[in-house]
Write a protein that holds these residues in place. Structure first.
Motif, mmCIF file in Angstrom:
data_model
loop_
_atom_site.group_PDB
_atom_site.id
_atom_site.type_symbol
_atom_site.label_atom_id
_atom_site.label_comp_id
_atom_site.label_asym_id
_atom_site.label_seq_id
_atom_site.Cartn_x
_atom_site.Cartn_y
_atom_site.Cartn_z
ATOM 1 N N MET A 1 0.922 -1.146 -0.068
ATOM 2 C CA MET A 1 0.095 0.031 0.103
ATOM 3 C C MET A 1 0.825 1.277 0.141
ATOM 4 O O MET A 1 0.791 2.176 -0.796
ATOM 5 C CB MET A 1 -0.789 -0.034 1.173
ATOM 6 N N VAL A 2 1.842 1.396 0.790
ATOM 7 C CA VAL A 2 2.845 2.418 1.120
ATOM 8 C C VAL A 2 3.627 2.403 -0.214
ATOM 9 O O VAL A 2 3.867 3.365 -0.791
ATOM 10 C CB VAL A 2 3.654 2.370 2.407
ATOM 11 N N ASP A 3 3.781 1.252 -0.596
ATOM 12 C CA ASP A 3 4.905 1.264 -1.787
ATOM 13 C C ASP A 3 4.055 1.658 -3.217
ATOM 14 O O ASP A 3 4.455 2.476 -4.014
ATOM 15 C CB ASP A 3 4.984 -0.321 -2.010
ATOM 16 N N ASN A 4 2.877 1.342 -3.265
ATOM 17 C CA ASN A 4 1.908 2.101 -4.314
ATOM 18 C C ASN A 4 2.309 3.876 -4.226
ATOM 19 O O ASN A 4 2.114 4.262 -5.221
ATOM 20 C CB ASN A 4 0.373 1.496 -4.209
ATOM 21 N N VAL A 5 1.836 3.985 -2.854
ATOM 22 C CA VAL A 5 1.805 5.610 -2.816
ATOM 23 C C VAL A 5 3.383 6.133 -3.177
ATOM 24 O O VAL A 5 3.019 7.353 -3.739
ATOM 25 C CB VAL A 5 1.522 6.022 -1.384
ATOM 26 N N ASN A 6 4.147 5.534 -2.629
ATOM 27 C CA ASN A 6 5.469 5.906 -3.010
ATOM 28 C C ASN A 6 5.594 5.983 -4.469
ATOM 29 O O ASN A 6 6.305 7.135 -5.094
ATOM 30 C CB ASN A 6 6.356 4.944 -2.155
ATOM 31 N N ASN A 7 5.397 4.979 -5.205
ATOM 32 C CA ASN A 7 5.422 5.032 -6.690
ATOM 33 C C ASN A 7 4.718 6.075 -7.180
ATOM 34 O O ASN A 7 5.223 6.973 -8.162
ATOM 35 C CB ASN A 7 5.055 3.621 -7.239
ATOM 36 N N TRP A 8 3.328 6.468 -6.794
ATOM 37 C CA TRP A 8 2.699 7.234 -7.483
ATOM 38 C C TRP A 8 3.446 8.785 -7.035
ATOM 39 O O TRP A 8 3.156 9.494 -7.900
ATOM 40 C CB TRP A 8 1.181 7.378 -6.805
ATOM 41 N N LEU A 9 3.766 8.781 -5.837
ATOM 42 C CA LEU A 9 4.122 10.157 -5.678
ATOM 43 C C LEU A 9 5.489 10.261 -6.439
ATOM 44 O O LEU A 9 5.701 11.677 -7.097
ATOM 45 C CB LEU A 9 4.548 10.282 -4.087
ATOM 46 N N LEU A 39 -4.870 9.193 -0.182
ATOM 47 C CA LEU A 39 -5.735 8.369 0.513
ATOM 48 C C LEU A 39 -7.013 8.181 0.030
ATOM 49 O O LEU A 39 -7.093 6.548 0.177
ATOM 50 C CB LEU A 39 -6.156 9.304 1.690
ATOM 51 N N ALA A 40 -7.539 8.795 -0.792
ATOM 52 C CA ALA A 40 -8.790 7.986 -1.543
ATOM 53 C C ALA A 40 -8.319 7.126 -2.440
ATOM 54 O O ALA A 40 -9.100 6.043 -2.737
ATOM 55 C CB ALA A 40 -9.324 9.481 -2.312
ATOM 56 N N ALA A 41 -7.166 7.126 -3.165
ATOM 57 C CA ALA A 41 -6.683 6.384 -4.279
ATOM 58 C C ALA A 41 -6.404 5.090 -3.693
ATOM 59 O O ALA A 41 -6.735 3.889 -4.055
ATOM 60 C CB ALA A 41 -5.447 6.777 -4.652
ATOM 61 N N VAL B 77 1.201 9.873 6.770
ATOM 62 C CA VAL B 77 -0.219 9.923 7.087
ATOM 63 C C VAL B 77 -0.871 8.397 6.399
ATOM 64 O O VAL B 77 -1.644 7.679 7.067
ATOM 65 C CB VAL B 77 -0.848 11.203 6.129
ATOM 66 N N ILE B 78 -0.222 7.968 5.163
ATOM 67 C CA ILE B 78 -0.787 6.608 4.838
ATOM 68 C C ILE B 78 -0.510 5.642 5.421
ATOM 69 O O ILE B 78 -1.325 4.887 6.011
ATOM 70 C CB ILE B 78 -0.173 6.607 3.336
ATOM 71 N N GLU B 79 0.646 5.541 6.366
ATOM 72 C CA GLU B 79 1.220 4.355 7.041
ATOM 73 C C GLU B 79 0.354 4.531 8.609
ATOM 74 O O GLU B 79 -0.084 3.242 8.752
ATOM 75 C CB GLU B 79 2.557 4.465 7.265
ATOM 76 N N SER B 80 0.027 5.454 8.788
ATOM 77 C CA SER B 80 -0.804 5.829 10.178
ATOM 78 C C SER B 80 -2.268 5.457 9.916
ATOM 79 O O SER B 80 -3.379 5.397 10.784
ATOM 80 C CB SER B 80 -0.518 7.090 10.856
ATOM 81 N N ASN B 81 -2.666 5.407 8.617
ATOM 82 C CA ASN B 81 -4.033 5.209 8.383
ATOM 83 C C ASN B 81 -4.463 3.663 8.441
ATOM 84 O O ASN B 81 -3.799 2.961 7.327
ATOM 85 C CB ASN B 81 -4.594 6.110 6.924
ATOM 86 N N PRO B 82 -5.358 3.258 8.942
ATOM 87 C CA PRO B 82 -5.547 1.819 8.863
ATOM 88 C C PRO B 82 -6.358 1.280 7.725
ATOM 89 O O PRO B 82 -6.843 2.214 6.960
ATOM 90 C CB PRO B 82 -6.577 1.573 10.309
#
Lengths: 185, 82
Positions: A1-9, A39-41, B77-82
């Protein structure tokens, strides 16, 4: 999940930020818009691969920009606006008792080279940021983000007439600010 | 006869809704005889053109970037978001 966001960013973060900044004209709000988009993504899972990730994320961002302006609009005290009925006196700065212009508008000397263009757009940016917050929010939604009036009224919970009055005031103020601060070539 | 105040309101509203025939006729007549309101209408057009340019300039300006701090904050923020 965080990886996804990292890539998108990494791939699209700068673009999304510029897109948001162009329509919000406020660096902090633009950062918030990108964050809300991420967050929405991750929550939506609606990315189908039949559009590019950038197109998909930009679609989400467009909605987030409206959300943020709605918050801006609602957070401002009503005193920001005075009353909105037709008999108000808020246009007394512009017209005399019989409805004639106090200062007759002149067209702007539009810039004719790159340097002037930059200066002109700088003045415009400053003038937009000088608008009262409520007026700025609705003006940015309508004339910058190009949101439909129907959506604006629904999101801001105002009547169409109120929207027209506020947009009129915002445009009047803005053109006056440009007149005062842009002398042109 | 429209006053300049009324005419300028209609010019602004024409950006937001279709004017009625009556309003259109009244406004056209007023603009025909009133320089100041014609200039006002042009100012609004110039304003919208400038906004479009400002938007394009911002979107295309590669020097404007999401700061590292902002990226880090978003990831937190993403990490701390469940």
């Amino acid at each position: 999940m965080v990886d996804n966001v990292n890539n998108w960013l990494n791939d699209h973060g700068d673009y999304l930020y510029r897109f948001a900044l162009a329509r919000l004209r406020d660096p902090h709000l633009a950062e918030d818009a990108v964050q809300e988009t991420m967050l929405a993504a991750i929550k939506s899972n609606s990315f189908k691969g039949d559009s590019s990730a950038r197109t998909w994320l930009t679609g989400i961002l467009k909605h987030k920009i409206i959300d943020l302006q709605r918050k801006q609009f609602r957070e401002q005290p009503i005193s920001d606006l005075i009353d909105l009925d037709a008999s108000d006196t808020s246009m007394d700065d512009f017209f005399d008792q019989s409805g004639h212009w106090l200062d007759k508008p002149q067209t702007f000397n539009m810039p004719d080279n790159t340097l002037e263009q930059k200066q002109f757009l700088g003045v415009l940016d400053t003038c937009m940021n000088k608008l009262p917050k409520k007026l700025k929010a609705i003006f940015m939604l309508r004339d910058v983000h190009e949101t439909d009036n129907e959506i604006i009224c629904k999101e801001l919970d105002i009547t169409a007439t109120n929207a027209w009055v506020m947009l009129y005031r915002a445009r009047m103020g803005l053109r006056k600010c440009l007149e005062l601060n842009w002398t042109g070539a | 006869m429209l006053t300049c105040k009324q005419a300028s309101q209609l010019v602004s509203q024409s950006l937001d809704r279709p004017l009625s025939w009556r309003e259109l006729v009244q406004l056209r007549f007023h603009l025909l005889i009133c320089n100041a309101c014609r200039h006002f209408k042009q100012q609004l057009n110039q304003l919208l053109i400038a906004i479009e340019q400002l938007k394009n300039e911002t979107v295309l300006d590669q020097t404007i970037q999401l700061s590292t701090d902002a990226k880090t904050k978003i990831l937190q923020v993403i990490e701390s978001n469940p």
